[in-house]
Every structure is written in structure tokens, then in C-alpha cells.
Design a protein around this motif. Structure first.
Motif, mmCIF file in Angstrom:
data_model
loop_
_atom_site.group_PDB
_atom_site.id
_atom_site.type_symbol
_atom_site.label_atom_id
_atom_site.label_comp_id
_atom_site.label_asym_id
_atom_site.label_seq_id
_atom_site.Cartn_x
_atom_site.Cartn_y
_atom_site.Cartn_z
ATOM 1 N N GLU A 1 -9.331 10.737 -7.884
ATOM 2 C CA GLU A 1 -8.539 12.437 -8.448
ATOM 3 C C GLU A 1 -8.407 12.018 -9.627
ATOM 4 N N LYS A 2 -8.297 13.260 -10.154
ATOM 5 C CA LYS A 2 -8.214 13.875 -12.029
ATOM 6 C C LYS A 2 -6.927 14.558 -11.976
ATOM 7 N N ILE A 3 -6.916 13.385 -13.449
ATOM 8 C CA ILE A 3 -5.287 13.687 -13.876
ATOM 9 C C ILE A 3 -5.126 14.716 -15.510
ATOM 10 N N ASN A 4 -6.622 14.534 -15.880
ATOM 11 C CA ASN A 4 -6.696 15.879 -16.506
ATOM 12 C C ASN A 4 -7.917 15.521 -17.186
ATOM 13 N N ASP A 5 -8.696 16.061 -17.966
ATOM 14 C CA ASP A 5 -10.512 15.787 -18.089
ATOM 15 C C ASP A 5 -10.532 14.376 -18.336
ATOM 16 N N LYS A 6 -10.028 13.590 -19.110
ATOM 17 C CA LYS A 6 -11.138 12.925 -19.394
ATOM 18 C C LYS A 6 -9.975 11.121 -18.794
ATOM 19 N N GLU A 7 -8.751 11.232 -17.862
ATOM 20 C CA GLU A 7 -7.784 10.293 -17.435
ATOM 21 C C GLU A 7 -8.570 10.721 -15.534
ATOM 22 N N THR A 8 -8.912 9.447 -14.730
ATOM 23 C CA THR A 8 -9.025 9.708 -13.557
ATOM 24 C C THR A 8 -7.784 8.505 -12.541
ATOM 25 N N ILE A 9 -7.284 9.084 -11.262
ATOM 26 C CA ILE A 9 -7.141 7.770 -10.637
ATOM 27 C C ILE A 9 -8.363 7.383 -9.520
ATOM 28 N N VAL A 10 -8.751 6.353 -9.218
ATOM 29 C CA VAL A 10 -9.273 5.664 -8.436
ATOM 30 C C VAL A 10 -8.997 5.282 -7.617
ATOM 31 N N LYS A 11 -8.351 5.822 -5.876
ATOM 32 C CA LYS A 11 -7.550 5.042 -4.533
ATOM 33 C C LYS A 11 -8.681 4.706 -4.142
ATOM 34 N N GLY A 12 -7.838 3.334 -3.392
ATOM 35 C CA GLY A 12 -9.014 2.881 -2.334
ATOM 36 C C GLY A 12 -8.575 2.245 -0.883
ATOM 37 N N LEU A 13 -8.716 2.522 0.035
ATOM 38 C CA LEU A 13 -8.265 1.623 1.013
ATOM 39 C C LEU A 13 -9.480 1.209 1.857
ATOM 40 N N PHE A 14 -9.340 -0.381 2.304
ATOM 41 C CA PHE A 14 -10.181 -1.069 3.182
ATOM 42 C C PHE A 14 -9.165 -0.833 4.136
ATOM 43 N N GLY A 15 -10.514 -0.775 5.545
ATOM 44 C CA GLY A 15 -9.686 -0.769 7.001
ATOM 45 C C GLY A 15 -11.042 -0.878 7.506
ATOM 46 N N PRO A 16 -11.194 -0.325 8.890
ATOM 47 C CA PRO A 16 -11.962 -0.962 10.021
ATOM 48 C C PRO A 16 -11.843 0.858 9.953
ATOM 49 N N LYS A 17 -13.428 0.830 10.815
ATOM 50 C CA LYS A 17 -13.984 2.186 10.666
ATOM 51 C C LYS A 17 -12.583 2.798 11.670
ATOM 52 N N PRO A 18 -12.691 4.228 12.004
ATOM 53 C CA PRO A 18 -12.205 4.886 12.112
ATOM 54 C C PRO A 18 -11.554 4.717 13.799
ATOM 55 N N GLN A 19 -12.778 4.502 14.327
ATOM 56 C CA GLN A 19 -12.842 4.651 15.928
ATOM 57 C C GLN A 19 -12.301 2.499 16.465
ATOM 58 N N VAL A 20 -12.438 2.786 15.487
ATOM 59 C CA VAL A 20 -11.998 1.055 15.979
ATOM 60 C C VAL A 20 -10.283 1.030 15.634
ATOM 61 N N TRP A 21 -10.242 1.452 14.604
ATOM 62 C CA TRP A 21 -8.591 1.606 14.211
ATOM 63 C C TRP A 21 -8.141 2.969 14.763
ATOM 64 N N THR A 22 -8.712 3.602 15.202
ATOM 65 C CA THR A 22 -7.745 4.462 16.417
ATOM 66 C C THR A 22 -7.150 4.212 17.705
ATOM 67 N N LEU A 23 -8.395 2.968 18.247
ATOM 68 C CA LEU A 23 -8.489 2.163 19.557
ATOM 69 C C LEU A 23 -7.150 1.044 19.795
ATOM 70 N N PHE A 24 -7.037 0.728 17.874
ATOM 71 C CA PHE A 24 -6.248 -0.179 18.024
ATOM 72 C C PHE A 24 -4.735 0.578 18.157
ATOM 73 N N MET A 25 -4.534 1.294 16.999
ATOM 74 C CA MET A 25 -3.484 2.271 17.150
ATOM 75 C C MET A 25 -2.862 2.701 18.817
ATOM 76 N N PHE A 26 -3.876 3.073 19.410
ATOM 77 C CA PHE A 26 -3.898 3.936 20.783
ATOM 78 C C PHE A 26 -2.675 2.290 21.727
ATOM 79 N N PHE A 27 -3.537 1.427 21.518
ATOM 80 C CA PHE A 27 -3.121 -0.065 22.001
ATOM 81 C C PHE A 27 -1.646 -0.247 21.508
#
Length: 172
Positions: A71-97
């Protein structure tokens, strides 16, 4: 660089880091590092979003995926956001259950109440109302076991990301 992490209880750990570099410089670092011939990670870069997977030969059901948003804050500053998780199909299956167990819990709760109200045998419905939270806890702990199984790969993805972010653009 300043990093912020959430607690370890989450199944999908997140982090946020502030950088005094432009958004394009950080994206260029990832493009340069991921396009190298010796880079073993599979990845996709779409606009400000980067998805990094473990190598195909090391991939298993519980293998994590690193999703990075720059994410860009301004021309010289940036925020890097990260998320570790299972692959989307595994996460979807888990949430379905999880959703199915929640709906079944509500359904059997109503069934137990109705059968109790009309003075019929409600033992099966009550048994299910008591068993479904146990099933939910089992699924939660399966998720924790899966996270632990993929933890080494998660560390490798994190080290790869940090190596990329600390890299100078002129390096090859």
C-alpha cells in the motif's frame, strides 16, 4: 523498517511493515527476485498484490501461501501487509465445514427444543447439540496441526520475503 505482528493464536498469521521506499521500488524488488533463474518459489504479481507459493515439488495439503499487499502512503513511504494462510481451496473447504457444523448445531438445537416442547424423545437431537461443539473443536485443532505442519515452509516464505525487501535494486 518497522514490523508489527499479531498473536500466535490465529490460524492465518498477519504482519505489517512500514518502509521508506516507494511502492514501485518494492514491487520491482519482488519482480527482480522472482524472475531470477534460481528462484524456486511460484508467484503471481497483480498490481500491488503478490502471492508466493512453496515450490511444486515441496507442496502438500497444508502448504502455506504468502499473500502480500503493498500500500502506498505517499511517494516515499509504503506499507507492506502480509497474510500467511492455506491455499484458497483448502481455506474454503475448512470454512465450509465450520459453517456446516454451525448450521447443524442451530438446526439440532431447534429440533431438540421442539421435541422437548411436544414431549417426545429428544435424546438424538440433544446428543447432536452436545457433539457438534466437540466436532468444531476437533476441526479447530486440525487447523492448528495443519499450521504446525506448514510452519517450516511459512518460515522459508518469510525469509524469502525479508531477503527480497532488504535487497538493493542494483543487486542482481
Amino acid at each position: 523498517m518497522e514490523a508489527e505482528k499479531n498473536s500466535d493464536i490465529h490460524l492465518r498469521p498477519r504482519f505489517k511493515m512500514d518502509f521508506s521506499e516507494s511502492q514501485q521500488e518494492i514491487i520491482s524488488k519482488f519482480k527482480a527476485n522472482l524472475n531470477e533463474g534460481n528462484c524456486k518459489y511460484c508467484s503471481k504479481i497483480v498490481d500491488e498484490h503478490i502471492i508466493i507459493d512453496v515450490p511444486a515439488e515441496e507442496n502438500h495439503f497444508w502448504s502455506p501461501q504468502l499473500n502480500i499487499e503493498i500500500e502506498k502512503i505517499n511517494d516515499k513511504e509504503t506499507i507492506v501487509k502480509g497474510l500467511f494462510g492455506p491455499k484458497p481451496q483448502v481455506w474454503t473447504l475448512f470454512m465450509f465445514f465450520h459453517f456446516a457444523v454451525a448450521v447443524a448445531f442451530i438446526g439440532f438445537s431447534v429440533m431438540a427444543y421442539v421435541q422437548w416442547s411436544i414431549h417426545t424423545d429428544y435424546s438424538f437431537a440433544l446428543t447432536m447439540v452436545l457433539a457438534l461443539p466437540a466436532i468444531w473443536f476437533i476441526m479447530y485443532f486440525l487447523g492448528r496441526i495443519g499450521k504446525k505442519t506448514g510452519h517450516k515452509q511459512m518460515d522459508e516464505l518469510y525469509k524469502f520475503m525479508m531477503k527480497t525487501l532488504e535487497r538493493k535494486l542494483s543487486e542482481k
